[in-house]
Design a protein around this motif. Structure first.
Motif, mmCIF file in Angstrom:
data_model
loop_
_atom_site.group_PDB
_atom_site.id
_atom_site.type_symbol
_atom_site.label_atom_id
_atom_site.label_comp_id
_atom_site.label_asym_id
_atom_site.label_seq_id
_atom_site.Cartn_x
_atom_site.Cartn_y
_atom_site.Cartn_z
ATOM 1 N N ARG A 194 0.848 -1.193 0.000
ATOM 2 C CA ARG A 194 0.000 0.000 0.000
ATOM 3 C C ARG A 194 0.878 1.236 0.000
ATOM 4 O O ARG A 194 2.031 1.202 0.442
ATOM 5 C CB ARG A 194 -0.900 -0.002 1.241
ATOM 6 C CG ARG A 194 -1.739 -1.266 1.384
ATOM 7 C CD ARG A 194 -2.592 -1.226 2.645
ATOM 8 N NE ARG A 194 -3.626 -0.193 2.563
ATOM 9 C CZ ARG A 194 -4.501 0.041 3.526
ATOM 10 N NH1 ARG A 194 -4.461 -0.668 4.638
ATOM 11 N NH2 ARG A 194 -5.409 0.986 3.389
ATOM 12 N N THR A 195 0.323 2.350 -0.501
ATOM 13 C CA THR A 195 1.039 3.615 -0.422
ATOM 14 C C THR A 195 1.001 4.104 1.017
ATOM 15 O O THR A 195 -0.025 4.000 1.701
ATOM 16 C CB THR A 195 0.413 4.681 -1.343
ATOM 17 O OG1 THR A 195 -0.957 4.849 -0.991
ATOM 18 C CG2 THR A 195 0.534 4.272 -2.791
ATOM 19 N N ILE A 196 2.105 4.644 1.479
ATOM 20 C CA ILE A 196 2.198 5.068 2.867
ATOM 21 C C ILE A 196 1.408 6.353 3.080
ATOM 22 O O ILE A 196 1.381 7.233 2.211
ATOM 23 C CB ILE A 196 3.679 5.239 3.267
ATOM 24 C CG1 ILE A 196 3.811 5.392 4.780
ATOM 25 C CG2 ILE A 196 4.312 6.419 2.566
ATOM 26 C CD1 ILE A 196 5.245 5.232 5.267
ATOM 27 N N ALA A 197 0.763 6.473 4.220
ATOM 28 C CA ALA A 197 -0.058 7.642 4.521
ATOM 29 C C ALA A 197 0.772 8.697 5.235
ATOM 30 O O ALA A 197 1.862 8.436 5.744
ATOM 31 C CB ALA A 197 -1.242 7.230 5.399
ATOM 32 N N ARG A 198 0.232 9.912 5.281
ATOM 33 C CA ARG A 198 0.892 10.976 6.028
ATOM 34 C C ARG A 198 0.722 10.711 7.529
ATOM 35 O O ARG A 198 0.015 9.806 7.947
ATOM 36 C CB ARG A 198 0.297 12.338 5.668
ATOM 37 C CG ARG A 198 -1.156 12.499 6.038
ATOM 38 C CD ARG A 198 -1.693 13.848 5.595
ATOM 39 N NE ARG A 198 -0.987 14.952 6.227
ATOM 40 C CZ ARG A 198 -1.180 16.229 5.933
ATOM 41 N NH1 ARG A 198 -2.059 16.561 4.989
ATOM 42 N NH2 ARG A 198 -0.514 17.175 6.534
ATOM 43 N N SER A 201 5.254 10.546 11.213
ATOM 44 C CA SER A 201 6.452 11.165 11.768
ATOM 45 C C SER A 201 7.061 10.328 12.887
ATOM 46 O O SER A 201 6.374 9.967 13.846
ATOM 47 C CB SER A 201 6.100 12.563 12.290
ATOM 48 O OG SER A 201 7.257 13.239 12.702
ATOM 49 N N TYR A 202 8.345 9.993 12.728
ATOM 50 C CA TYR A 202 9.144 9.245 13.703
ATOM 51 C C TYR A 202 8.698 7.791 13.890
ATOM 52 O O TYR A 202 9.188 7.109 14.783
ATOM 53 C CB TYR A 202 9.168 9.952 15.070
ATOM 54 C CG TYR A 202 10.020 11.197 15.076
ATOM 55 C CD1 TYR A 202 11.386 11.125 15.363
ATOM 56 C CD2 TYR A 202 9.471 12.434 14.773
ATOM 57 C CE1 TYR A 202 12.173 12.267 15.355
ATOM 58 C CE2 TYR A 202 10.243 13.576 14.763
ATOM 59 C CZ TYR A 202 11.598 13.495 15.058
ATOM 60 O OH TYR A 202 12.377 14.629 15.033
ATOM 61 N N THR A 203 7.793 7.294 13.066
ATOM 62 C CA THR A 203 7.401 5.891 13.232
ATOM 63 C C THR A 203 8.445 4.972 12.603
ATOM 64 O O THR A 203 8.963 5.235 11.522
ATOM 65 C CB THR A 203 6.034 5.596 12.584
ATOM 66 O OG1 THR A 203 6.132 5.759 11.178
ATOM 67 C CG2 THR A 203 4.951 6.493 13.139
ATOM 68 N N ILE A 204 8.743 3.881 13.288
ATOM 69 C CA ILE A 204 9.643 2.877 12.737
ATOM 70 C C ILE A 204 8.952 2.116 11.614
ATOM 71 O O ILE A 204 9.574 1.704 10.627
ATOM 72 C CB ILE A 204 10.122 1.919 13.842
ATOM 73 C CG1 ILE A 204 10.849 2.705 14.926
ATOM 74 C CG2 ILE A 204 11.021 0.838 13.274
ATOM 75 C CD1 ILE A 204 12.037 3.505 14.442
ATOM 76 N N ALA A 205 7.633 1.939 11.733
ATOM 77 C CA ALA A 205 6.890 1.250 10.673
ATOM 78 C C ALA A 205 7.008 1.987 9.355
ATOM 79 O O ALA A 205 7.109 1.366 8.287
ATOM 80 C CB ALA A 205 5.419 1.119 11.082
ATOM 81 N N GLU A 234 9.645 11.326 8.366
ATOM 82 C CA GLU A 234 9.117 12.646 8.685
ATOM 83 C C GLU A 234 7.595 12.678 8.537
ATOM 84 O O GLU A 234 6.957 11.661 8.313
ATOM 85 C CB GLU A 234 9.779 13.720 7.811
ATOM 86 C CG GLU A 234 10.941 14.440 8.480
ATOM 87 C CD GLU A 234 10.495 15.309 9.648
ATOM 88 O OE1 GLU A 234 9.274 15.507 9.831
ATOM 89 O OE2 GLU A 234 11.364 15.780 10.395
ATOM 90 N N GLU A 235 7.020 13.872 8.574
ATOM 91 C CA GLU A 235 5.568 14.045 8.619
ATOM 92 C C GLU A 235 4.874 13.638 7.333
ATOM 93 O O GLU A 235 3.808 13.044 7.339
ATOM 94 C CB GLU A 235 5.232 15.506 8.951
ATOM 95 C CG GLU A 235 3.745 15.820 8.992
ATOM 96 C CD GLU A 235 3.004 15.088 10.098
ATOM 97 O OE1 GLU A 235 1.785 14.868 9.950
ATOM 98 O OE2 GLU A 235 3.642 14.710 11.097
ATOM 99 N N GLY A 236 5.458 13.971 6.175
ATOM 100 C CA GLY A 236 4.811 13.699 4.895
ATOM 101 C C GLY A 236 4.823 12.225 4.533
ATOM 102 O O GLY A 236 5.603 11.437 5.091
ATOM 103 N N GLN A 284 1.062 18.857 1.431
ATOM 104 C CA GLN A 284 1.928 18.070 2.302
ATOM 105 C C GLN A 284 3.074 18.938 2.810
ATOM 106 O O GLN A 284 3.355 20.010 2.276
ATOM 107 C CB GLN A 284 2.493 16.860 1.545
ATOM 108 C CG GLN A 284 1.450 15.938 0.952
ATOM 109 C CD GLN A 284 0.691 15.167 2.022
ATOM 110 O OE1 GLN A 284 0.986 15.254 3.208
ATOM 111 N NE2 GLN A 284 -0.324 14.406 1.609
ATOM 112 N N ALA A 285 3.752 18.457 3.840
ATOM 113 C CA ALA A 285 4.882 19.187 4.413
ATOM 114 C C ALA A 285 5.994 19.348 3.375
ATOM 115 O O ALA A 285 6.195 18.485 2.515
ATOM 116 C CB ALA A 285 5.412 18.432 5.634
ATOM 117 N N GLY A 286 6.699 20.463 3.464
ATOM 118 C CA GLY A 286 7.860 20.670 2.605
ATOM 119 C C GLY A 286 9.088 19.977 3.170
ATOM 120 O O GLY A 286 9.076 19.420 4.273
#
Length: 481
Positions: A194-198, A201-205, A234-236, A284-286
């Motif tokens: 699956r495409t990763i969601a926003r 941030s900081y998740t190991i997954a 990061e966040e994006g 999305q975040a820059g």
């Protein structure tokens, strides 16, 4: 079996003799001391070709590839001077204002810096690379070459007996392959299918979605002697960040230059893109390139941002004062494209001010919590699309100007500095260019040739951008005006 054992023992003995004869420097993953060592380094590694590269104004590697036998035979390497007047789209702007071409488009010489010699681990044939400085035919440093611009700023520190250190943090996006620029970029599919969601941030997954690609980034980096401190999500969506250990600014600029190339190559190997655009996806975040900066006394090694009792020094405050006063005028060296200013917008995560504060991520210039010896200032304004040599040169020059002129900063901001719709910075590329050119102090720190050429190239890029009709214009102007 006895015969086989004898052969194995003989081979091991031969390997041991080879190891004893092999100079220690041929095991260096990065850099040698002189041309003799370079020749032996290349020979022992069986290197067939070498890439002699240098960053242009955009930070794009330019140069020549050649057989190693020619490289070590004192072959003269040259590039046309017009390459440093070329826009990111490959065009050559018209002469305007103080922007001029060399009437003969004469050669500039590539001078290999052997301390940067390293392997090119993603090539199938044994290949090496070396970063080169740019000099004129008489051997004089060319002021407008980005690596030389940074060296010029570092010499200002050296003249004062100071030694700056930096630690860049580089954000970037992984995106799905896209061969049509009219279509928006999309996150790639990770190992989950699956495409990763926003919001990862900081998740190991989030990092683990691209385990194999990240392994290649680490392996490629290790083979080139590039050291990653940490890597996070990061966040994006599919936005990653690599942090580098603090050190000499020229060394770190070289590392960022090579990391960008390395990350792109690793991504392509896995059928996706890595992009360092400041704002690749709407909403999305820059992507930033935060720069942590400190300065030590060249003789004592002590942090000049600290008094003997560990309290902040006057130079610490004047460094911040210089950042506040001059960074908005040098912003175009840290935010070099039209797209860069889409990141520097209200209601986004990045700062749009010139405030400073202690451990405050809403200000442009953050002072992280640390022991006194590690006291530093983080510049949060540069975007990851910046040429690392120019971004570091600009940031350090602004701090230097503050210290030598003893500029007093504002009071630290203790609240959120990023609320509302106010932007305390140049709002677009042309505004940023105007304030760069209007600041007389920048002639001293960057050189007039650099400012004239850089401004001419950036104006050329802006005019090229203005030729493109955007989807917004077709959506809202086509039938309404």
């Amino acid at each position: 079996m006895a015969e086989k054992s004898k052969k194995t023992s003989a081979r091991h003995a031969d390997d041991a003799r080879q190891a004893r004869r092999r100079p220690a420097y041929v095991d260096n993953t990065r850099g040698v001391a002189n041309w003799k060592h370079a020749g032996e380094w290349l020979k022992w590694r069986g290197i067939e070709d070498i890439e002699c590269i240098t960053p242009d104004l955009a930070g794009v590697p330019r140069g020549k590839m050649m057989p190693t036998s020619k490289f070590t035979s004192n072959t003269s390497l040259s590039l046309p001077s017009a390459l440093f007047r070329q826009t990111i789209s490959g065009e050559y702007p018209e002469e305007t204002g103080n922007f001029r071409y060399d009437p003969q488009d004469g050669d500039l010489k590539l001078m290999p810096d052997l301390s940067t010699l390293a392997a090119v681990p993603w090539e199938s044939d044994p290949t090496a690379q070396v970063i080169c400085d740019i000099v004129d035919p008489e051997g004089k440093s060319v002021d407008y070459a980005p690596r030389n611009v940074l060296k010029r700023v570092l010499s200002l520190y050296e003249d004062k007996g100071w030694r700056p250190a930096v630690a860049p943090e580089i954000e970037f996006y992984l995106v799905a392959l896209n061969d049509d620029p009219d279509y928006p970029l999309q996150p790639p599919v990770g190992r989950s299918g699956r495409t990763i969601a926003r919001g990862q941030s900081y998740t190991i997954a989030g990092v683990n979605e691209f385990d194999e690609l990240i392994d290649d980034i680490y392996h490629f980096s290790e083979a080139q002697g590039l050291e990653i401190d940490t890597l996070i999500h990061e966040e994006g969506p599919a936005q990653l960040e690599i942090n580098l250990r603090h050190g000499d600014p020229l060394l770190l600029a070289d590392q960022v230059f090579m990391f960008k190339r390395t990350i792109r190559e690793a991504a392509l190997k896995h059928g996706i893109y890595a992009t360092f655009m400041a704002k690749p996806m709407q909403g999305q975040a820059g992507s930033a390139m935060h720069i942590h900066q400190s300065v030590t006394d060249a003789k004592t090694g002590g942090n000049i941002f600290c008094n003997r009792d560990g309290s902040p020094s006057s130079k610490f405050f004047s460094f911040i004062g210089g950042m506040q006063h001059f960074v908005p005028k040098a912003l175009v060296m840290m935010a070099p494209y039209v797209n860069s200013y889409r990141r520097l917008a209200p209601q986004m995560a990045c700062p749009v001010n010139n405030a400073w504060g202690y451990d405050n991520r809403t200000v442009a210039f953050r002072v992280p919590h640390s022991d006194p010896a590690a006291r530093r200032v983080e510049n949060r304004l540069p975007s990851s699309d910046a040429n690392p040599y120019l971004a570091l040169a600009a940031s350090l020059a602004c701090g230097w100007l503050g210290m030598v002129r003893e500029i007093v900063p504002d009071s630290p901001t203790e609240t959120t500095a990023n609320e509302g719709t106010t932007v305390d910075l140049p709002r677009g590329l042309l505004d940023a260019l105007s304030v760069l050119e209007d600041e007389p102090s920048f002639i001293e720190v960057f050189g007039k040739d650099f400012i004239d050429i850089y401004a001419g190239v950036k104006r050329g890029e802006f005019e090229t951008f203005m030729e493109v009709i955007s989807p917004w214009e077709r959506e809202f102007l086509l039938l309404n005006v």
